[in-house]
Design an enzyme around this catalytic site. Sequence first.
Site, PDB file in Angstrom:
ATOM      1  N   ARG A 123      27.849  64.449   7.891  1.00 46.11           N
ATOM      2  CA  ARG A 123      27.827  62.978   7.194  1.00 46.11           C
ATOM      3  C   ARG A 123      28.555  62.160   8.263  1.00 46.11           C
ATOM      4  NH1 ARG A 123      27.880  64.526   1.487  1.00 46.11           N
ATOM      5  NH2 ARG A 123      28.974  62.785   0.560  1.00 46.11           N
ATOM      6  N   LYS A 141      18.746  65.888  -2.640  1.00 48.35           N
ATOM      7  CA  LYS A 141      19.173  66.709  -1.715  1.00 48.35           C
ATOM      8  C   LYS A 141      19.467  68.198  -2.396  1.00 48.35           C
ATOM      9  CE  LYS A 141      22.440  64.576   0.274  1.00 48.35           C
ATOM     10  NZ  LYS A 141      22.662  63.347  -0.499  1.00 48.35           N
ATOM     11  N   ARG A 170      30.671  55.102  -2.325  1.00 53.40           N
ATOM     12  CA  ARG A 170      29.857  56.278  -1.498  1.00 53.40           C
ATOM     13  C   ARG A 170      28.513  55.989  -0.685  1.00 53.40           C
ATOM     14  NH1 ARG A 170      28.528  59.278  -6.627  1.00 53.40           N
ATOM     15  NH2 ARG A 170      27.559  60.870  -5.446  1.00 53.40           N
ATOM     16  N   ARG A 185      23.207  60.388 -14.254  1.00 56.34           N
ATOM     17  CA  ARG A 185      23.196  61.855 -13.913  1.00 56.34           C
ATOM     18  C   ARG A 185      24.238  62.294 -14.758  1.00 56.34           C
ATOM     19  NH1 ARG A 185      23.626  64.063  -7.772  1.00 56.34           N
ATOM     20  NH2 ARG A 185      25.924  63.069  -7.893  1.00 56.34           N
ATOM     21  N   ARG A 220      30.028  63.058 -13.464  1.00 59.51           N
ATOM     22  CA  ARG A 220      31.114  63.430 -12.248  1.00 59.51           C
ATOM     23  C   ARG A 220      31.898  62.144 -12.101  1.00 59.51           C
ATOM     24  NH1 ARG A 220      27.691  65.566  -7.145  1.00 59.51           N
ATOM     25  NH2 ARG A 220      28.865  64.054  -5.986  1.00 59.51           N
TER      26      ARG A 220
HETATM   27  P1  ADP Z   1      27.282  63.067  -2.745  1.00 56.81           P
HETATM   28  O1  ADP Z   1      26.387  63.212  -1.600  1.00 56.81           O
HETATM   29  O2  ADP Z   1      26.360  62.740  -3.992  1.00 56.81           O
HETATM   30  O3  ADP Z   1      28.511  61.976  -2.960  1.00 56.81           O
HETATM   31  P2  ADP Z   1      28.455  65.863  -2.401  1.00 56.81           P
HETATM   32  O4  ADP Z   1      28.239  66.722  -3.390  1.00 56.81           O
HETATM   33  O5  ADP Z   1      27.711  65.921  -1.228  1.00 56.81           O
HETATM   34  O6  ADP Z   1      27.879  64.223  -3.323  1.00 56.81           O
HETATM   35  O7  ADP Z   1      29.872  65.203  -2.078  1.00 56.81           O
HETATM   36  C1  ADP Z   1      30.730  65.064  -2.743  1.00 56.81           C
HETATM   37  C2  ADP Z   1      32.118  64.476  -2.334  1.00 56.81           C
HETATM   38  O8  ADP Z   1      32.710  65.671  -1.324  1.00 56.81           O
HETATM   39  C3  ADP Z   1      31.951  63.349  -1.130  1.00 56.81           C
HETATM   40  O9  ADP Z   1      31.887  62.230  -1.669  1.00 56.81           O
HETATM   41  C4  ADP Z   1      33.046  63.568  -0.200  1.00 56.81           C
HETATM   42  O10 ADP Z   1      34.370  63.233  -0.892  1.00 56.81           O
HETATM   43  C5  ADP Z   1      33.126  65.203  -0.153  1.00 56.81           C
HETATM   44  N1  ADP Z   1      32.305  65.699   0.877  1.00 56.81           N
HETATM   45  C6  ADP Z   1      31.267  66.391   0.940  1.00 56.81           C
HETATM   46  N2  ADP Z   1      30.566  66.697   2.074  1.00 56.81           N
HETATM   47  C7  ADP Z   1      31.338  65.929   2.906  1.00 56.81           C
HETATM   48  C8  ADP Z   1      31.616  65.927   4.355  1.00 56.81           C
HETATM   49  N3  ADP Z   1      30.335  66.586   5.104  1.00 56.81           N
HETATM   50  N4  ADP Z   1      32.436  65.233   4.877  1.00 56.81           N
HETATM   51  C9  ADP Z   1      33.361  64.535   4.305  1.00 56.81           C
HETATM   52  N5  ADP Z   1      33.308  64.566   2.893  1.00 56.81           N
HETATM   53  C10 ADP Z   1      32.470  65.375   2.371  1.00 56.81           C
END
Ligand code: ADP
Length: 219
Positions: free
Chosen positions: A92, A17, A172, A129, A161
């Site tokens: 999400r 993404k 996740r 990654r 990370r």
């Molecule tokens: P990934 O999709 O690979 O887990 P992201 O960079 O999108 O990575 O998100 C990292 C973290 O940030 C998530 O695991 C969550 O803790 C938090 N996060 C990001 N976007 C949201 C969201 N829309 N709602 C709740 N938590 C979020």
Amino acid sequence: MPARLNLVVLGKQGAGKGTQCKRLAASYGIPHISTGDILRGAVKAGSPLGREVASVLDSGALVSDDLVIELVRERFEEPDAQSGGLLDGFPRTLGQAEALERILGDDGIKLCINLDVPIELVTQRLSSRRICQECGAIYRDTDVEAISGTCTNCGGDVVQRADDQPEAIRKRLETYERDTEPLLAFYESRGLLVTVDGDQSPDEVTSAIEAIVHERGLA
Ligand code: ADP
């Protein structure tokens, strides 16, 4: 004012993404709005928000709907988002998707792109990654030795990370299946869902998405 181009990109962690959104944001002249990047930025800056969410991010759990909804609401008030935005990592949950409709009003989401990648492949991508702590550039574990752990873009440290460790990856992906997959039906029911095969080269994925956006007369 021309219609705003608001696009949502859905897909499992590691589906690509972020990579696609960076490219599409540049080609359509709209901001890439990644809630993960915003939250990680807050953690790095040590702001009150960052201190509040740091441990949640490391564990791989989601932060509260209220918190991210507010972040996105504020983001869409900024001048650069008046022409639209490319949403990555938001919504999400169903609650977030409904809130997004309220935030955007009539000129809402034009398309939801589902980047489809099998779970085995994303698990492998996430565990290998590595990421630059400064600029977010992404590397494979096998490349890191060649660059001695230093980002070739900006000289920052390249690290894993915390949420790319096996236990957090598992959590996740489970959360994605439980909370985020229902959004596919939500956008399908609105006639907005398109699915793109994410198991192709980044260039092929970008071309496939751009072709759909063009076919639908969105840009
Ligand atoms: P990934 O999709 O690979 O887990 P992201 O960079 O999108 O990575 O998100 C990292 C973290 O940030 C998530 O695991 C969550 O803790 C938090 N996060 C990001 N976007 C949201 C969201 N829309 N709602 C709740 N938590 C979020």
